[in-house]
Scaffold this motif. Sequence first.
Motif, mmCIF file in Angstrom:
data_model
loop_
_atom_site.group_PDB
_atom_site.id
_atom_site.type_symbol
_atom_site.label_atom_id
_atom_site.label_comp_id
_atom_site.label_asym_id
_atom_site.label_seq_id
_atom_site.Cartn_x
_atom_site.Cartn_y
_atom_site.Cartn_z
ATOM 1 N N THR A 89 9.601 -13.000 18.528
ATOM 2 C CA THR A 89 9.462 -11.565 18.758
ATOM 3 C C THR A 89 9.132 -10.850 17.462
ATOM 4 O OG1 THR A 89 11.150 -11.723 20.501
ATOM 5 C CG2 THR A 89 10.640 -9.527 19.669
ATOM 6 N N THR B 37 9.657 -7.187 15.686
ATOM 7 C CA THR B 37 10.555 -6.044 15.833
ATOM 8 C C THR B 37 10.342 -5.059 14.705
ATOM 9 O OG1 THR B 37 12.228 -7.494 16.823
ATOM 10 C CG2 THR B 37 12.951 -5.316 16.096
ATOM 11 N N VAL C 105 13.807 1.374 17.940
ATOM 12 C CA VAL C 105 13.356 -0.003 17.753
ATOM 13 C C VAL C 105 12.198 -0.298 18.706
ATOM 14 C CG1 VAL C 105 15.041 -0.932 19.396
ATOM 15 C CG2 VAL C 105 14.100 -2.415 17.601
ATOM 16 N N SER D 168 9.605 -3.550 19.996
ATOM 17 C CA SER D 168 9.484 -5.004 19.967
ATOM 18 C C SER D 168 8.314 -5.452 20.828
ATOM 19 C CB SER D 168 10.775 -5.674 20.437
ATOM 20 O OG SER D 168 11.068 -5.316 21.776
ATOM 21 N N THR E 285 18.333 -9.656 14.405
ATOM 22 C CA THR E 285 18.180 -8.243 14.768
ATOM 23 C C THR E 285 19.462 -7.680 15.378
ATOM 24 O OG1 THR E 285 17.289 -8.867 16.938
ATOM 25 C CG2 THR E 285 15.699 -8.502 15.157
#
Length: 264
Positions: free
Chosen positions: A119, A121, A130, A132, A248
């Motif tokens: 991922t 981010t 945030v 993603s 994260t």
Amino acid sequence: MMASRRRFSILRALSLTGCLAGTLASGGPGAAQSPGPAQSPGTAVEPAAVALLKAAGDALAEARSLSFTATALHDVPNAEGQSIFYTLRSRVVLQRPDRLRVVTEGDGPASEFIADGRTLTLFNPHDRTVASAPAPGDLDAALKAEVEAAGQTQAFADMLMADPAKGLTEGLTRAFVVGRSNLVGGVETDIVAFAAKDAQAQIWIGVADRLPRQLWVTETTTAGPARNGVTFTDWTIGQPVPDRLFSTAHMAGARPIPFTKPRN
């Protein structure tokens, strides 16, 4: 807000000048140990200069992991044409083939970018947002996706690509060795001035480790020269990187927003 920088080549993602060439050549303060007049290279693209640029790119490409601090200075002219300088400092950690963490602070909102192989981010700690997206195939693609999402590139982005030497040497119209200096980062460096179609640049490369220590570039196709520079410190090469650096977990509870380029 800092102007967008979307192009992706050393001579395009940055902009600053080789203004020290005259001082170094004339033996002024901090003069380089130059074998000849820096302002009059024998050929347009000196093989010795290209070899130094390639060596710096290869040193980065061969590192399975690396980390550094990049302190960038961006010259962004305002509506009246006056230069306004913005400073950003980023702590960068990379583990090949697909993990990257960049924490940036400075004259603007702080940000954090993490690619963990699965991922991408983008985190804004100030407003706790945030974004993603699924990670693309490789780190080069991840960096380009981050540029599109953030609307600007980082001054050091080309140093993280799979083939940094390509970004440093492709399309050169001029390249020559200025000399040597001991003033940047407290290490001995080779200084290379080089140019492509739309920009001029100067880079300081460590003599012992071939790592970039400073880079300045000036765009030559803008109405007023857009100038940017970056100084590299705290280099660590080939050391184990803890998994926690790509976590994260500290972003839990942040408000999700789209992973798309912001509107101007």
